[in-house]
Design a protein around this motif. Sequence first.
Motif: not given
Lengths: 638, 99
Positions: B19-23, B91, B98, B28
């Motif tokens: 979850f943290i490292v996948r792009r 992501v 933004k 994810i």
Amino acid sequence: MEFTLYILILPLVSFLILGLVGYKMKPAVSGLLGSVLLGATTLLSYATAFFYFTAPRVDGAFAKLMPYNMKWLDFGGSLQFNLGILLDPISVMMLVVISTVSLMVHIYSMGYMRGEKGFQRYYAFLSLFTFSMLGLVLATNIFQMYLFWELVGVSSFLLIGFYYTKPEAVAASKKAFIVTRFADLGFLIGILLLSFYTGTFDFDKLCSCDPALFSGAIQASFLGYSVISVALALIFIGGAGKSAMFPLQIWLPDAMEGPTPVSALIHAATMVVAGVFLVARLFPVYNAFAPDVLHGIAYVGAFTSLFAAAIACVQTDIKRVLAFSTISQIGFMMVALGVSGMGTHEGTGYMAGMFHLFTHAMFKALLFLGAGAIIHAVHSNEMSNMGGLRKHLPVTHITFLIACLAISGIPPFSGFFSKDEILAASFSFSPLMGIAMSGIAGLTAFYMFRLYYKIFWGTPSEHKHTPHEAPALMTVPLIFLAVVTCVAGFIPFGEFVSSDGLIYEIHLDPTVAITSVLVACVAIGFATWMYKKGSNTMPDRLAITFSGLHTAASHRFYIDEVYLFITRKIIFDRISTPIAWFDRHIVDGFMNGISWSANRVAYLIRGFQSGNVQQYAYVFLIGTFLIVALALSQYINF
Amino acid sequence: MEYYLVVSAIMMFAGIYGFIVRRSLLGILISIELILNSVDINFMVFNRYLYPDQMEGFFFTLFAIGVSAAETAIAIAICINVYRNLHSINVKNLDEMKN
């Protein structure tokens, strides 16, 4: 007399219509609309005067009527502001003067301002001015008067600056506004002092001169004077600002940058006499409690009168001459009020001042409108561009001559009767004052005829095209005002307006009358000799002989320079600059520091709000680990 | 029982790591499924070994599977729409809002 409300409403409606939707109308339509509504106002004013002065007298005097007096702002306690309409002899007299002159100016402007950009705006402002001036004279209390007083100032500002693309006009309007505003500060403080000690704003109560009402103001003292004197002197300063008394006269000559009909309406006949009207309105109070202030007013008036007359003798701009002549004549009115007392005999000055106000409004408006016709014909304000115009402008010539004779005090024109009463009142005050005023009257005759001969006689100057008589729209008001000027002197004015309301019989004092006419004739003769033929070198030689005096007078005795010195060198450099520095560096610096630190802090913590869910999850995970580690360490310790 | 829990824990941390490292959004999503499934396994195991005569754990797991199926369907629909609009499911590129 309930219809008097419409006297105020009609000009206001006219202002609103012309101001809001005027730009969609054709100029001619807007001019016509303004004039018709003002014509209705004038008729109503005449009707008011007719009904008021034909009503039976109460105890020999005309009753004070208050058809309207509504509570406007109630602050509880004794503080409340009313709005209403007060009819008494002087306000009814002013109604007639204002509406007549304003109507004439409205009609005249349709010719004079034809084709000007902003014609509708011009008429809207004229209506606004008329509304505020009428409101001023009809005010029931001093606070309402102050409101309309400021409105008059604003509309005068708008009208002087009508040609807002001309830098001189903008500067003049600014100057007029600031100077009168400065004087109004005195007026406001005076009002506050007076009403604080008496507890009322109403003219009705103030003018009753009830000793109980004023006891507080008489006993309290300020700088060695009683508060009532101080308050009344401050109120006079307000009046002096509007009426261009020395040393606050500097705005009036510059105000001539406005359109000429505006000068006729505002700066000759109506607004500038507001100060005189103010003193007249509070005259019983002045007379009863501060006769010293009243005498001060007389001296200020006399000095202003002399001062302005001297300047008028050397000015070359036709409107400026008339402006200084206006200042001088208002000085006469102030003298008349100042030397007056209460009662049948002592009240000569009061009656004379009001009478002169009436006649002066008519003939000075006539002079200004005539000047407008001349300017219209030769496209210049400078007297050197005129000369020999009597053949080209016959109607203007005759009416202008009538007005000149009236202002010089030649019988049977109206100015003679009113000025003669003023001189008589001055002589009974003190012989010195009487002699001085007679001399100034002679000076008046001299400079008016200097103007007259320079315009209509003398050497004709070259023109690009032959000057032509103004259209009928402009000559008809001239003729009307000339007729009024001829007959106004025979109005038994003392029956209508007098200090105590009782009938005052005007009888001419033969000595005074003969002296004044003689002085005027000599002055006119002198002017004729000097200026009738353009070739007489006497004026130039005189100018060289008295070169110091001549230069000083053409620079208006350097009063403007003194003002500039005080404002620029002392106020700006010594006071304003340090304050500006403090404001810019300390006050602004503090605020800038706050915003700068907020900015820095925001920059520092910006990274926490990345919007990246994975980063949040990472932080969350680390947090969880930490909590678990903490819990475990606790567990192990057990 | 411990073996089951070890498998479940490995799955859990593999999911969190992913979850943290996948792009990629799909990566994810799969990681989230891994975490959910490891929790399901835990439920089952604890129910089976600690309270064998009760059924709450099983039913809870059944419901969790159903819910995660629905959630996956929605998530994949979102992924498809994102891909159609932005031609990427990375992501890093999803920062339109933004600016």
